[in-house]
Structure formats: C-alpha cells, structure tokens
Motif scaffolding. Sequence first.
Motif, PDB file in Angstrom:
ATOM      1  N   ILE A  57       0.917  -1.290   0.330  1.00 21.55           N
ATOM      2  CA  ILE A  57      -0.017   0.149   0.292  1.00 21.55           C
ATOM      3  C   ILE A  57       1.295   1.272  -0.209  1.00 21.55           C
ATOM      4  O   ILE A  57       1.954   1.689   1.143  1.00 21.55           O
ATOM      5  N   GLY A  58       0.709   1.840  -0.095  1.00 26.29           N
ATOM      6  CA  GLY A  58       1.710   2.940  -1.064  1.00 26.29           C
ATOM      7  C   GLY A  58       0.945   4.736   0.493  1.00 26.29           C
ATOM      8  O   GLY A  58       0.415   6.100  -0.177  1.00 26.29           O
ATOM      9  N   TYR A  59       1.105   4.269   1.376  1.00 27.88           N
ATOM     10  CA  TYR A  59       1.070   5.234   1.726  1.00 27.88           C
ATOM     11  C   TYR A  59       2.474   5.696   2.569  1.00 27.88           C
ATOM     12  O   TYR A  59       3.263   4.928   2.728  1.00 27.88           O
ATOM     13  N   ASP A  60       2.707   7.201   2.289  1.00 25.50           N
ATOM     14  CA  ASP A  60       3.708   7.979   3.034  1.00 25.50           C
ATOM     15  C   ASP A  60       3.664   8.214   4.129  1.00 25.50           C
ATOM     16  O   ASP A  60       3.257   7.657   5.176  1.00 25.50           O
ATOM     17  N   CYS A  61       5.529   9.125   4.410  1.00 21.67           N
ATOM     18  CA  CYS A  61       5.465   9.398   5.746  1.00 21.67           C
ATOM     19  C   CYS A  61       4.392  10.879   7.051  1.00 21.67           C
ATOM     20  O   CYS A  61       5.515  11.070   7.240  1.00 21.67           O
ATOM     21  N   LEU A 121       6.780   2.910   1.519  1.00 21.10           N
ATOM     22  CA  LEU A 121       7.435   4.233   1.755  1.00 21.10           C
ATOM     23  C   LEU A 121       7.470   4.326   3.208  1.00 21.10           C
ATOM     24  O   LEU A 121       8.493   5.031   3.399  1.00 21.10           O
ATOM     25  N   GLN A 122       7.279   4.044   3.603  1.00 22.91           N
ATOM     26  CA  GLN A 122       6.898   4.231   4.776  1.00 22.91           C
ATOM     27  C   GLN A 122       7.986   3.125   6.094  1.00 22.91           C
ATOM     28  O   GLN A 122       9.319   4.328   6.574  1.00 22.91           O
ATOM     29  N   MET A 123       8.962   2.153   4.929  1.00 19.65           N
ATOM     30  CA  MET A 123       9.849   1.936   5.379  1.00 19.65           C
ATOM     31  C   MET A 123      10.638   2.220   5.326  1.00 19.65           C
ATOM     32  O   MET A 123      11.646   2.575   5.803  1.00 19.65           O
TER      33      MET A 123
END
Length: 333
Positions: free
Chosen positions: A157-161, A185-187
């Motif tokens: 899933i493309g959730y960012d920070c 992206l969060q990783m």
Amino acid sequence: MPLMLDQRRRLRAALADRLLAVCYGAGVDSTAMLIALKLAGLRPHIITFADTSAEKPPTLDHLDRMDAVLARWSWPAIVRCRKQTLPGTAYGDLYGNCLANETLPSLAFGLKSCSIKWKQKPQDQAIKGAASGPNAAEPHSIWLEAARRGARIVKLIGYDCGRADLRRSRRLSAADADFDYAYPLQMLGWDRPDCIRVIAETLGAHMVPIKSACFFCPASKIWELYWLAAHYPDLLERALVLERNALTGRHSRFSEVQFGASWEDLVRSADRFPSTATTVGLGRSFAWNQWVRVNDVVDASFRVKRGAEDRRRFLAMADHLQDHGNALDARAA
C-alpha cells in the motif's frame, strides 16, 4: 534519488522472496512506491488498479503512461479491476449507484463502504478469483502460487510518512484472513515531497500525476473544485446533479424543520447552512451546489461558467488555495 544502502536492505529484508501484490492508486505515492521497488530490485507479481469509472481523465492517461514504463521494466501490466453489476441493475458504476439510490458516496457520511465495494473487493477478486456472479473469474497465478507454497501474499500500500497516512496505517491490521500488508514508503521514510522528487528524477517531471480520486469525491478540497471547474466543467456539473439528486431525494437526511428552509432554498438564497451535524452536501458541512453559487462558479441554471476570464479566475484561485504537499501542486501550470 537512488536508495541508500540501508534503505535497499530494509526493503529487501521485508519483501524479498515474498509474493507481492501492489495496490496501485495511480497517484503520487503509489507511483513512487513502484519506483522504490524497482530501485530495490523487487518485482511485484501483480499490480491492480480499481477502476470506478469516475477518475479524472489525467489519471487514466497516467495509467497508460505507467503501463509503458512497466513494459520497459519487463514488469506485469496494470490489471484494471472494475466491479461488474448484475444484469438488470439500473447502474454499472459508483456514480450511477449513487444516482439510482438518491444518495451521496458513503465518505460524505464519514464511512468507507463505497471504497470497499468499488475498489477493495474488485482488486481482491482479481487476485483470488470469484466462483460465481458478474465478476466470476479464475484465480490469478499469484493466488495459486501462494497455495502451492503455503505462503501468504503481501499487499503493498502506498502510504507515505505524512501525518495523515501514518495515522491511517496505524489504524489498520498488519494482516487479514487472506493477505499481509506492508507500506514500503514508510519503510523508506519518504513523505510526499520525497515521492514527487523521486518520480521527477527517475521518470521525468511530466510523470508526476495528479491526485487520484473520483470527480465527486467528498474529500475534495476547495482548490480542487476550482481546478475541476477550470479543466473539466462537465464533470463538476455531473457532481452537482448527483448532490442535488441525493439531498432532495427519498433518502435525504435534510430536515426542513431543523434548517428553517428547504435544502434547495438554502442553496439558492443563503450564504451558508446553519451549523449542524447533518451532512448537507458533498462537502459534508457544505453543499457543492451552494459553494459554486456563492463563489460565482455557475450561472443561474447551475451551469459552470466557461468564459476565458472565468477559467483564468478558477485557475488563479486553485493556484492560490492549493496545498503544496499535494501532487498536483508540483506540476507546472
């Protein structure tokens, strides 16, 4: 913007040798996520996009451009998933569903059922298959491979920070009965500006997409309404019809006793709705029909003004009000 060694190791440690299914939204975050996977040497087994038949034209154009990119990478093409309705159903898409039932998208009431019905389930069926019904299909090879290995598929899933996405991801379970979930992206520690930058540097600035959303999305910001009026007035008019149909229809939550006038009267004559917990339109606390009237976006018949000067004004207001954390703001006029 290449990955740092520790970032690459982090992604590979979490995802290498896993069965990967990308949930592609065709916006900035999910596009950056594909690039991150490529930079880390990770190739997804399937990339799905939920087609609600309500996306703005630039989003559909972006899908075609990304398919060309994926072909150059020798990656699988994007699987466009669309919910099929039963024969005889009065509608075939989300807009028609709302129109036929005289209601607004569930997000206008703080719910998520429209997303589950028209986005999540069609993408799940593209992977798992369906034994019967209008969406009947054989399982994708990734589902069969998972069964053969006794392994679980990881949905990416493309959730960012950014604060909003971090809040969303924290509310979600790490797994359900069928899938594990991961947020590349969060990783990596990437926020929205990082995502815009990596797309521009890797694929070119012209490949930075607009925000992917239905043209009648209740989460739309004011500047996006101006943008829609400038670029796609016909779509804004369709959204106004949908809202009017719902707020004056048989399932309306509007109470004339509470408001002292009909919804229609308030839209035409008042500058704002009285304070209420009742959803009064696509804006939840405001009606798009009233907003376009008060801000001189439409004529007396609620047709969007299409003159050159009107369009310049709409574009200027969109540029003035937009939040520079949003994808669309990174693009040249």
